[in-house]
Scaffold this active site. Structure first.
Site, PDB file in Angstrom:
ATOM      1  N   LYS A  93       0.587  -1.328  -0.006  1.00 29.09           N
ATOM      2  CA  LYS A  93       0.108   0.010   0.026  1.00 29.09           C
ATOM      3  C   LYS A  93       0.873   1.131  -0.014  1.00 29.09           C
ATOM      4  O   LYS A  93       0.247   2.351  -0.480  1.00 29.09           O
ATOM      5  CB  LYS A  93      -0.946   0.089   1.213  1.00 29.09           C
ATOM      6  CG  LYS A  93      -2.010  -1.123   1.198  1.00 29.09           C
ATOM      7  CD  LYS A  93      -3.237  -0.456   0.382  1.00 29.09           C
ATOM      8  CE  LYS A  93      -4.405  -1.644   0.381  1.00 29.09           C
ATOM      9  NZ  LYS A  93      -5.226  -1.102  -0.450  1.00 29.09           N
ATOM     10  N   SER A 132      -9.033   1.164   7.506  1.00 30.37           N
ATOM     11  CA  SER A 132      -9.040   0.362   8.782  1.00 30.37           C
ATOM     12  C   SER A 132      -7.751   0.023   8.934  1.00 30.37           C
ATOM     13  O   SER A 132      -7.107  -0.763  10.053  1.00 30.37           O
ATOM     14  CB  SER A 132     -10.238  -0.616   8.968  1.00 30.37           C
ATOM     15  OG  SER A 132      -9.884  -1.580   8.125  1.00 30.37           O
TER      16      SER A 132
END
Length: 222
Positions: A55, A80
């Site tokens: 990511k 989250s």
């Protein structure tokens, strides 16, 4: 704001921005798996990436594409998990304020890491509130850029650099298996394959016990 679709050149541009910033992660092999299935397996170990996940590639690339004149307004993201940390760390590295909208029941380690990278965390109830609406409202109020976890061209291009590296490390791949999730990593991987190894078959996969495609709230786990 309108976006243009990313292509292979977008992935190459992302790789240039990430050079010397993101880690070139190792490719590991397993003789046991090779023997068991009669094939050669190569694992791109993005768990060794900054903040522990691919990511970071998409987050940093997306923030790097924001003009310097607009960076003081900051960035807003919702997640989250790893996208939260990726945006928080990338914003810290680029000197940008960051607001991350996270569910109240997000893992405490994820919350601590996101705050540890200097981001402001706004909590919400995933069962009664809309994280997209909350994030969009904050972005409009502050004049900040909203960077979603996967459906963004610069995020997709950044994630594609993981597959780009893999093809450079192991050029003659016959098949490429990519975690599906929200689709950002898979989309970027398809662009890399199209540019470097168009004959390679690309599959989006998920573990049977964690198949996000089966759940309507899958976006809460990006």
């Amino acid at each position: 704001m309108p976006f243009s679709l990313p292509d292979f050149s977008s992935v190459k541009d992302a790789a240039a921005r990430l050079k010397g910033v993101a880690y070139c992660t190792p490719v590991l092999t397993s003789s046991s798996l090779d023997k068991r299935y009669g094939a050669e397996f190569f694992f791109k170990c993005e768990n060794f990436q900054r903040m522990g996940a691919f990511k970071f590639r998409g987050g940093y690339n997306a923030l790097s594409c924001i003009p310097k004149s607009e960076r003081a307004a900051g960035v807003v993201a919702y997640s989250s998990g790893n996208h939260a940390q990726a945006i928080a760390l990338s914003a810290q590295m680029l000197g940008m304020p960051a607001v991350i909208v996270m569910p109240e029941d997000a893992p405490s380690s994820k919350l601590a890491a996101t705050r540890g990278y200097g981001a402001e965390v706004v909590l919400y109830d995933r069962y009664t509130q809309d994280r997209s609406a909350i994030s969009l409202g904050i972005a409009k109020e502050r004049g900040a850029r909203l960077i979603p976890p996967y459906d963004h061209p610069d995020v997709i291009a950044g994630q594609g650099t993981a597959s780009l590296e893999l093809f450079e490390q192991v050029p003659a791949l016959d098949m490429l298996f990519i975690c599906l999730g929200g689709g950002g990593l898979l989309a970027g991987g398809l662009l890399a394959a199209q540019g470097l190894n168009p004959g390679c078959e690309v599959y989006g996969v998920e573990p049977e016990a964690g198949n996000d495609r089966l759940y309507s709230n899958a976006q809460d786990h990006r």
